[in-house]
Design a protein around this motif. Structure first.
Motif, PDB file in Angstrom:
ATOM      1  N   SER A 136      75.522 109.673  40.591  1.00 26.84           N
ATOM      2  CA  SER A 136      75.643 109.973  39.166  1.00 26.84           C
ATOM      3  C   SER A 136      75.157 108.804  38.316  1.00 26.84           C
ATOM      4  O   SER A 136      74.527 108.998  37.269  1.00 26.84           O
ATOM      5  CB  SER A 136      77.097 110.312  38.812  1.00 26.84           C
ATOM      6  N   PRO A 186      75.669 107.879  33.321  1.00 24.75           N
ATOM      7  CA  PRO A 186      74.953 108.827  32.476  1.00 24.75           C
ATOM      8  C   PRO A 186      75.410 110.267  32.698  1.00 24.75           C
ATOM      9  O   PRO A 186      75.594 110.705  33.831  1.00 24.75           O
ATOM     10  CB  PRO A 186      73.493 108.653  32.914  1.00 24.75           C
ATOM     11  N   GLY A 187      75.609 110.968  31.606  1.00 21.60           N
ATOM     12  CA  GLY A 187      76.036 112.362  31.703  1.00 21.60           C
ATOM     13  C   GLY A 187      77.528 112.550  31.592  1.00 21.60           C
ATOM     14  O   GLY A 187      78.000 113.659  31.312  1.00 21.60           O
ATOM     15  N   ASP A 247      72.175 109.142  26.590  1.00 20.75           N
ATOM     16  CA  ASP A 247      72.020 109.652  27.949  1.00 20.75           C
ATOM     17  C   ASP A 247      70.913 110.701  28.024  1.00 20.75           C
ATOM     18  O   ASP A 247      70.166 110.769  29.012  1.00 20.75           O
ATOM     19  CB  ASP A 247      73.337 110.275  28.433  1.00 20.75           C
ATOM     20  N   ARG A 288      67.687 109.078  28.628  1.00 20.25           N
ATOM     21  CA  ARG A 288      67.447 108.322  29.867  1.00 20.25           C
ATOM     22  C   ARG A 288      67.630 109.137  31.135  1.00 20.25           C
ATOM     23  O   ARG A 288      67.283 108.666  32.212  1.00 20.25           O
ATOM     24  CB  ARG A 288      68.363 107.095  29.918  1.00 20.25           C
ATOM     25  N   ILE A 289      68.154 110.370  31.042  1.00 22.26           N
ATOM     26  CA  ILE A 289      68.291 111.214  32.223  1.00 22.26           C
ATOM     27  C   ILE A 289      67.089 112.150  32.300  1.00 22.26           C
ATOM     28  O   ILE A 289      66.877 112.951  31.394  1.00 22.26           O
ATOM     29  CB  ILE A 289      69.581 112.058  32.178  1.00 22.26           C
ATOM     30  N   SER A 297      64.888 115.235  32.652  1.00 22.23           N
ATOM     31  CA  SER A 297      65.260 116.645  32.544  1.00 22.23           C
ATOM     32  C   SER A 297      64.088 117.587  32.755  1.00 22.23           C
ATOM     33  O   SER A 297      64.255 118.802  32.776  1.00 22.23           O
ATOM     34  CB  SER A 297      65.858 116.919  31.154  1.00 22.23           C
ATOM     35  N   GLY A 345      72.676 115.442  37.620  1.00 21.69           N
ATOM     36  CA  GLY A 345      71.282 115.266  38.004  1.00 21.69           C
ATOM     37  C   GLY A 345      71.007 115.146  39.493  1.00 21.69           C
ATOM     38  O   GLY A 345      69.870 114.887  39.888  1.00 21.69           O
ATOM     39  N   HIS A 360      71.281 109.132  38.751  1.00 23.95           N
ATOM     40  CA  HIS A 360      70.588 110.341  38.314  1.00 23.95           C
ATOM     41  C   HIS A 360      71.304 111.114  37.202  1.00 23.95           C
ATOM     42  O   HIS A 360      70.740 112.064  36.672  1.00 23.95           O
ATOM     43  CB  HIS A 360      70.415 111.297  39.508  1.00 23.95           C
ATOM     44  N   GLY A 361      72.520 110.712  36.860  1.00 28.15           N
ATOM     45  CA  GLY A 361      73.304 111.484  35.895  1.00 28.15           C
ATOM     46  C   GLY A 361      74.307 112.370  36.620  1.00 28.15           C
ATOM     47  O   GLY A 361      74.082 112.774  37.770  1.00 28.15           O
TER      48      GLY A 361
END
Length: 243
Positions: free
Chosen positions: A37, A111-112, A166, A169-170, A172, A44, A40-41
């Motif tokens: 996480s 992130p996320g 976030d 930077r993630i 998508s 993600g 990658h989030g």
């Protein structure tokens, strides 16, 4: 109860031939999920990535932690586990400031997680504990029936800033708004244009990593202070109405 299938259910033959690591613990699952996480989030990474790193089967993970939704919740709960409940001796404003500054420090590392909390509310044990403590502080301060609204306004106003960062930077698969592009557009205006102050601010967000992070932290604190100014004015009005 049979565990739901991961990304793709292996065949009976591959199950017979494959020897999985079944001696792992829930903590081990969570450690790997948290690591994925942070890279990658929260949403993600795939179950297949998790199972590959753990060298185990989905049924083992499901038995220890649960399905993909449960894994996300556990990751977020772990991410905010270090956020401590401020001392009851602080006044409500100091209390919320201390809590939400800690919250930012925890959420930017995962992130996320901010978006997950905004969408799922107090769906984890730690987030419920922090919320209940916050309501107690605000109720004691005099917000009364408005304590829940006051806490929600402070939490969502600040956490949204983290979720916005976030989103940039993630990965998508879709292009995300970029501060550099915003700066290019604004820079077309003259230096005396009323928007020049916005250009200066966005320039800091679009600057080197250290400068950008310092700007985000400063903007977060500015937002928090101004929200608390509004809540303080509302508290004065509530107290005045009770006289």
């Amino acid at each position: 109860m049979t565990a739901p299938s991961p990304d793709k259910k292996p065949t009976a033959t591959s199950q017979r031939r494959r020897s999985y690591n079944t001696g792992i613990t829930a903590d081990a699952v969570l450690t790997v999920a948290l690591g994925l996480s942070r890279e990658h989030g929260v949403e993600g990474w795939s179950l297949r990535q998790l199972l590959s790193e753990l060298d185990t089967s989905f049924s083992v993970v499901y038995r220890l932690v649960g399905d993909r939704d449960a894994l996300s919740a556990a990751v977020v709960d772990s991410a905010i586990s270090a956020v401590s409940v401020p001392s009851a001796e602080r006044d409500w404003r100091q209390w919320l400031t201390h809590l939400l500054v800690q919250m930012r420090e925890a959420l930017v590392e995962c992130p996320g997680a901010a978006q997950w909390l905004l969408m799922n509310g107090v769906a984890t044990e730690r987030s419920r504990e922090l919320m209940e403590a916050g309501l107690a502080s605000l109720t004691e301060a005099g917000f009364g029936a408005e304590a829940a609204q006051a806490y929600t306004v402070a939490f969502t106003s600040t956490t949204t800033l983290i979720a916005m960062h976030d989103a940039r930077r993630i990965p998508s698969g879709e292009p995300s708004p970029d501060h550099g592009a915003m700066l290019d557009q604004l820079s077309k205006d003259g230096p005396t244009d009323p928007r020049s102050s916005m250009e200066a601010l966005i320039g800091k967000f679009a600057g080197p990593p250290d400068t950008a992070e310092a700007t985000r932290a400063e903007h977060y604190r500015y937002t928090l202070d101004r929200v608390l100014d509004g809540l303080e004015a509302r508290l004065d009005a509530i107290k005045e109405s009770r006289k």
